[in-house]
Design an enzyme around this catalytic site. Structure first.
Site, short mmCIF file in Angstrom:
data_model
loop_
_atom_site.label_atom_id
_atom_site.label_comp_id
_atom_site.label_asym_id
_atom_site.label_seq_id
_atom_site.Cartn_x
_atom_site.Cartn_y
_atom_site.Cartn_z
N LYS A 15 3.18 -12.00 8.38
CA LYS A 15 1.98 -11.30 7.92
C LYS A 15 1.55 -12.04 6.67
O LYS A 15 2.30 -12.11 5.69
CB LYS A 15 2.38 -9.87 7.58
CG LYS A 15 1.30 -9.06 6.93
CD LYS A 15 1.63 -7.59 7.07
CE LYS A 15 2.33 -7.02 5.86
NZ LYS A 15 1.36 -6.66 4.80
N ASN A 29 0.82 -1.21 0.00
CA ASN A 29 0.00 0.00 0.00
C ASN A 29 0.86 1.26 0.00
O ASN A 29 0.40 2.31 -0.43
CB ASN A 29 -0.93 0.02 1.21
CG ASN A 29 -2.17 -0.84 0.98
OD1 ASN A 29 -3.13 -0.40 0.38
ND2 ASN A 29 -2.11 -2.10 1.43
#
Lengths: 298, 298, 298, 298
Positions: D169, D50
């Protein structure tokens, strides 16, 4: 100790810098500090001979120093090895070490121009650095790595009254007794090896910077405690074991031996940095056998 | 010389770094280069023992190198002293020297861990650096400043076939003859002192890096020319004078003597950097007298 | 070729970057260039897939580029791989490559956001870079390393009239025929592999960037010459050999295979940079056997 | 969690990097951090997908990291995305990130040579970096941007005992359940998307890095709190809303959608960096409508 000079006592570990493929293993360094924080050590000497400091770039040296400062437990001191060849660079670097949180700086004598390093030249060097430094300085006598430049009593006499010269770490079995005599009441004296650590304490020294503390920090710290508590019989017995071990680790194999022993004993030693070579297979086998026989084998 | 190795011959000056109050006198350095540009010198060796390179910070070293590269006349080579203690830092710095325009790099052997610098360890070091270096490397044998780490024939045998190891500068009177023999046809050999420069040329060497060329560049270059032209009688006579002078300048007083002689002879020598001390008044008087008697007195 | 676009033809070697212990072996790279200078190659493609360019820091990339530019023989072109993920960084880096002497830049398509790389987005990217670049740009179609971002005819149609977009190197066997059709008369087309190099030449392509040229530069250059001279029978025979070899080297083992084959054939391949691994022992044995059987075994 | 590994839990925002005319809007970034400081977020993940980290130069990346470290509130952690293609550059950059104050580093797997990234190669990469890093490392599984290089249970088994590898993650709906199982008791597992954040928490995961937290940090943090407090009914309801929103923002439009939604909701999203394109007018209208209908519409 005369005046307000900072007291320097107990056992410091001359921290190794673990490498793999010539890169610093910072996580290994942190793990070593965290384990040693749990022991009775007085603190850490970073960037000395065992730290292979001359094999690190200047930026790497300060990364190592910063890491040890950040992870050391409260109450543990950090002494930074800051001996450069010129007065100017030593001062610049001592200022940077102070900024990074070092509690004191250790000065190996300049030795590239060994023959010209007269007591006069060295006293000028020490005084200039001590005058400029915001942190106390400790002399580091190690003729075996400094091209036979030796700190002797005549040099100590020239600098011992300087309020910012607080001690000497002596790694020479030839000089430590005379240097202790010369420094008496003016500067602390630390043994630079386990070989005469207890001997020096008995003669009035105040501590030691022991490569063996990288492998057996508890035992090294205990020897100091036993001495301070007057338990001399126990101290002598432990001392005999430690001297024997020291000969088989550092004595036979130097820094590469200390690092290999650390790996065998649960610390992160890692490789030396090239061109310094790790132990050969047969050397490692010898070391393993020595450590296995020791009283500290787990 | 075998294969396509670069030829290395003639006289190079091991440039001093002039200081005043411990700061580099860059203008003086430039003036020295510009004067020497007018002589028959083959080029400049910067950042060697006479350049007090270990007394300079890494950034200062590259400022000095950059300055000499910028001002050297076309056709004059620049060799940069790049011996650091670790393989990694040496390679990093050789890459930077190449970027700055150095024509070749000189490698003083690592010596902090002198006892561990076996031929195997040193051959690994030299090969690793030569593989990684974009510029040719020249070995530098100087046991007097390198804690007795000596380059001998067994080490030369291990590295002489490497296409990027082009020569050796030998500053040891004990080893140069054997090293010349070992290097024959594979590597150039340069004398590291005037004391046996002609002797080495006669035995097959190809040049010299002579501290005396800081003071008498013309005479040093002329000796080489006389030899190449076969004028041996003149060469021997000049050689005798230069050896005598060399003993009185560098021999007696080292780098400080070279610098003082430069100041007396129209170059910019400047002070050494502390803790290395300049000549005392009586030493300076002796030096003046020696130079006054010389055939080159103006 | 329409207009004044630079012609791009012949065989270029996609230079490998040799490593040892994760450091670039610059001397090995120079030796490779010097050997290839003696061949009929048109030039060098540096910083491509075979050059492991994404494994180099930005500074290292320019050190590699500078080195090849410095040592390439007169007349040999240098194309620099300059595909970065953003338009801005690609332009900044293409300007730097032009400063360093690259003759043209090759653009691998951005692919981190592969799904968003529509023909519209890619055409904007190519046009922005070509507008800003002082050197011609060559598109690089390699969906196998670019997350399936593929240059197809619809994209070529959007950019082929740009005067600074001079060609495409196509490494996809699926697209090269359609792309050749789309580019006709507007852009040069180079084969990205030996597998269809001759096939593409026959269909109107102008050259190739062949990883096999790292190992067999003479044979690859000869194939191009035979084709240009119309010696089709010889060309087909040589082509069959080269395709077979290419499958056993690059096809089976990728960059690590090319490097190992170079080491076996007198070039400096060196190791890949980690985490890319060198050939395992049994892979190396297989490769040796393949090369030994080849028509080019010496 | 076994041993002394750092706990990693709660919701982190994968910070976007706002651009205008391809320049970073640092003031907008600061404003975002300051608003998020007021929420229940656990911290910030900078330089991830992002954050368009691959579209930033290396210097820009550290400017972004430094900015977030400087403005984050006390107690909020900073994880820095540091996945480079080579082991060497990743280590160099992780050291720099640690110097800049990052609390931990996230490693996207190298993927340029995707086919060669075997579990063996990747385990070597992870271990080398974790050994050298002064800060804990967190694996980042995102095959959608990493050319299908996927972290699976067999890789986790190889590295989960490393004391400096503290978590993963996982942005892949295909693998997270098996990876959670493999990591149990050894590494924390964070969801890489809102789509299965609650699902993962219920299965033993400890947190999430949710792109939606750029737009609705309070709601995302609240979901975590509800779960921890055992208010499962409320949690499920909120979760349903967030998943629906996530599909309309990030799911439909990717990073450009997240940024546009931020601009609509009072944060600074800014443009993506070219060649990534901002939403077209009709896409923006669709997004506005979706957000307007949401329970969080203001």
């Amino acid at each position: 100790m005369a005046g307000k000079k900072r007291e320097l006592s107990g056992v410091l570990t001359p921290m190794v810098t673990p490498f793999k493929n010539d890169r610093v293993l910072f996580h290994g360094l942190i793990a070593n500090v965290e384990k040693m924080n749990e022991t009775g050590l007085a603190g850490y000497f970073v960037l000395g001979t065992n730290g292979e400091y001359k094999s690190l770039s200047v930026d790497e040296r300060f990364q190592v120093l910063r890491t040890v400062v950040k992870y050391r437990a409260k109450g543990k001191g950090v002494m930074a090895g800051m001996g450069f060849e010129s007065t100017k660079e030593t001062i610049d670097m001592v200022l940077r070490a102070a900024d990074e949180g070092a509690d004191m700086a250790s000065l190996l004598m300049p030795h590239f121009f060994a023959k010209k390093m007269t007591p006069e030249a060295l006293a000028g060097y020490i005084t200039d650095v001590a005058d400029a430094s915001p942190i106390p300085v400790v002399l580091y006598n190690n003729p075996s790595v400094a091209s036979a430049v030796t700190i002797r009593a005549d040099l100590i006499d020239r600098v011992k009254d300087h309020p910012n010269v607080i001690g000497i770490k002596d790694s020479s079995s030839e000089t430590y007794r005379q240097n202790l005599e010369a420094a008496k009441g003016k500067m602390c004296v630390l043994a630079g090896t386990a070989n005469y650590f207890l001997d020096l304490l008995k003669a009035g020294g105040s501590g030691g910077v022991l490569s063996l503390a990288n492998v057996f920090p508890d035992a090294c710290a205990k020897l100091y405690t036993l001495f301070r508590e007057g338990k001399m019989q126990e101290a002598e017995a432990l001392n005999t074991s430690l001297i024997a071990l020291n000969k088989e680790v550092s004595g036979s194999f130097g820094v590469a031996g200390v690092k290999a022993a650390m790996d065998l004993c649960g610390f992160c030693g890692g490789d030396p940095r090239k061109p310094l070579l790790p132990l050969a297979a047969e050397q490692l086998a010898t070391l393993k056998a020595s450590l296995g026989k020791s009283a500290f084998a787990q």
